[in-house]
Design an enzyme around this catalytic site. Structure first.
Site, PDB file in Angstrom:
ATOM      1  N   ARG A 118      49.813  90.209 -40.697  1.00  0.00           N
ATOM      2  CA  ARG A 118      48.364  90.239 -40.416  1.00  0.00           C
ATOM      3  C   ARG A 118      47.515  89.945 -41.654  1.00  0.00           C
ATOM      4  NH1 ARG A 118      48.436  95.958 -37.596  1.00  0.00           N
ATOM      5  NH2 ARG A 118      50.468  95.976 -38.612  1.00  0.00           N
ATOM      6  N   GLY A 137      62.966  96.552 -39.655  1.00  0.00           N
ATOM      7  CA  GLY A 137      62.210  97.767 -39.392  1.00  0.00           C
ATOM      8  C   GLY A 137      62.356  98.802 -40.503  1.00  0.00           C
ATOM      9  N   GLU A 150      55.142 104.892 -31.693  1.00  0.00           N
ATOM     10  CA  GLU A 150      54.409 103.737 -32.210  1.00  0.00           C
ATOM     11  C   GLU A 150      53.359 103.297 -31.197  1.00  0.00           C
ATOM     12  OE1 GLU A 150      54.769 102.513 -35.464  1.00  0.00           O
ATOM     13  OE2 GLU A 150      55.749 104.462 -35.340  1.00  0.00           O
TER      14      GLU A 150
END
Ligand code: UD1
Ligand code: CA
Length: 477
Positions: A16, A79, A156
């Protein structure tokens, strides 16, 4: 702290951010995000650090070196659970407790890391997790507590149902683990979730399966748990750390006139009774003494500024030193290795590079001093230039104590001017000048009377002046 290691997760790209630089290497108040995390761990007393690196690892290595850490490589980012597994392989056998930190969460404080360790020990839990209550918890893992206050699960955002998304207590991604528990649980994590990743947060389920507890510690300051996932959050992180930095400076006796418009990077040190006016940038490894006044528009990078110095508006300086009570600006420019002596004055549009200016010397207007050694009480007139470069090499200029350089002198280096010598205005000096001498280089001055009236009367008419009547001289046509 003996027996405690830190694993700092820093392998992710941070999609992002839309950047070729790994997220944790982006600068927050002058240092990489991950640097702040390592600095907090170090200040908490943790010496042994493992950095889990992957994407863009070269950009993170300088921070690893600075903190004497070790590197674990996570080739593909499967992860946070997988990252912790990679890091664990590098933790020495002697470490019985492991603090896991996120390289993208630079607000963590040393005291909080210590509190996290203490909470786990005191409650006899296999792990403790730092949480925070956020007004806008979007994007974070949510903490679901069991009736006894322990952590029942961490969900999450992408895996959460509507009810869980309403939970405002979030996971900071910072944990203290009992090493044996971490070792036993990590290999059992699965990637059965929305992101097909191995979640470190699933260690909560592992604890419950083992009949053990993970306890939460809620941060007093919710900002502390915030991570950086986007450029907007990067800017917010800078603002949070800037506020902290300026608060600490004010607490130590520095006046910050308008904190909202003052930029002071993490490693800058400033003595008491200094005053920072609005609109300044103090960056890098800058050291400012006591009683220094820094006025608007100043940009100071990697400099030493001693007690009592005044930087008037718009002084730009890098890798230089300014000694006690000197006065600079407005609009002075110090390039690397300028060394300005005590009580010296450097004025507007004066550029100094790799030069030592002696005590009490003055260059008040429009000058260039490069590769120069200037003695005490030297006066440098407006427009003076050390001609230090012949297009191939640089040459030195030496001016003795008490030299007076008249305006617009060209000092063609290499050149030495002895003490007490005088350089006449407008001179180009190409040879050494002995002490106490006058050096003057000047073409003959001609004044031709009435030349303009005779030869260029249109110039006078253009300015609205009448052309004086001229006697006809013999020989004139
Ligand atoms: C993580 C937590 C979330 C928490 C949030 C806090 C998990 C599953 N989720 O989510 O509960 O609220 O942090 O900021 O743990 N990293 C690696 N290797 C990987 C993946 C990540 O090293 O394979 C590193 C990243 O570089 C980053 C940190 O781990 O420094 C966190 O990763 P990120 O992807 O930002 O996790 P979040 O989705 O924010
Ligand atoms: Ca994150």
């Amino acid at each position: 702290m003996k027996g405690v290691s830190a694993i700092i997760l820093a392998a992710g790209q941070g999609k992002r951010m839309k950047s070729s630089l790994p997220k944790v290497a982006h600068l927050v108040l002058g240092e990489p995000a991950v640097w702040h995390v390592a600095a907090a761990a170090k200040a908490a007393g943790i010496r042994d650090m493992v950095f889990v690196l992957g994407f863009g690892r070269d950009k993170v290595l300088p921070t690893v070196e600075e903190f004497g850490g070790r590197v674990a490589i996570q080739e593909s980012q499967f992860g946070t659970g997988d990252a912790a597994r990679c890091g664990l392989k590098e933790v020495p056998a002697g470490s019985r407790e492991i603090v896991v930190l996120c390289g993208d969460a630079p607000h963590i404080r040393p005291a909080t890391i210590r509190a996290l360790l203490e909470t786990r020990r005191r409650k006899g839990a296999v792990a403790s997790v730092l949480t925070g209550i956020l007004d806008n918890p979007g994007g974070y893992g949510r903490i679901v507590r069991s009736p006894d206050g322990a952590v029942a699960k961490i969900v999450e955002e992408k895996d959460a149902d509507a009810a869980t998304r309403k939970v405002r207590e979030v996971n900071s991604g910072t944990y203290a683990f009992d090493r044996a528990f971490l070792e036993s649980g990590l290999p059992r994590l699965t990637d059965m979730n929305a992101q097909r990743e191995f979640y470190l947060t699933d260690m909560v389920l592992e604890a419950l399966a083992q009949g053990k507890r993970i306890v939460p510690l809620a941060a007093g300051d919710p900002d502390e748990v915030k991570g950086i996932n986007s450029r907007r959050e990067l800017a917010e992180a800078t603002r949070i750390l800037q506020t902290r930095k300026l608060d600490a400076l004010m607490d130590s006796g520095v006046t910050v006139v308008d904190p909202a418009r003052t930029y002071v990077e993490t490693e800058v040190r400033i003595g008491p009774d200094s005053v920072l006016d609005p609109g300044i940038m103090l960056t890098g490894n800058t050291r400012i003494g006591r009683g220094v006044h820094i006025q608007t528009g100043c940009v100071v990078h990697d400099c030493i500024v001693e007690d009592g110095v005044q930087l008037k508006p718009y002084v730009v300086m890098a890798s230089s030193r300014v000694r006690k009570n000197a006065i600079l600006g407005p609009f002075s420019h110090l390039r690397p290795l300028a060394d300005i002596g005590e009580e010296a004055h450097i004025g507007n549009f004066v550029e100094v590079k790799k030069s030592r200016i002696g005590k009490g010397s003055k260059a008040n207007h429009l000058a260039y001093l490069g590769d120069a050694t200037v003695g005490r009480k030297v006066n440098i007139g407006a427009g003076t230039i050390t001609c230090n470069y012949d297009g191939i090499s640089k040459y030195p200029t030496v001016l003795g104590d008490g030299v007076f350089v008249g305006s617009d002198a060209m000092l063609v280096a290499p050149i030495t001017v002895g003490k007490g010598a005088l350089i006449g205005a407008g001179s180009t000096i190409t040879r050494n000048v002995p002490p106490y001498a006058l050096a003057l280089e000047r073409a003959e001055l001609k004044i031709l009377e009435y030349w303009v009236a005779r030869k260029k009367p249109e110039l006078l008419k253009k300015s609205g002046l009448s052309v004086p009547r001229l006697k006809v001289r013999k020989g004139d046509k």
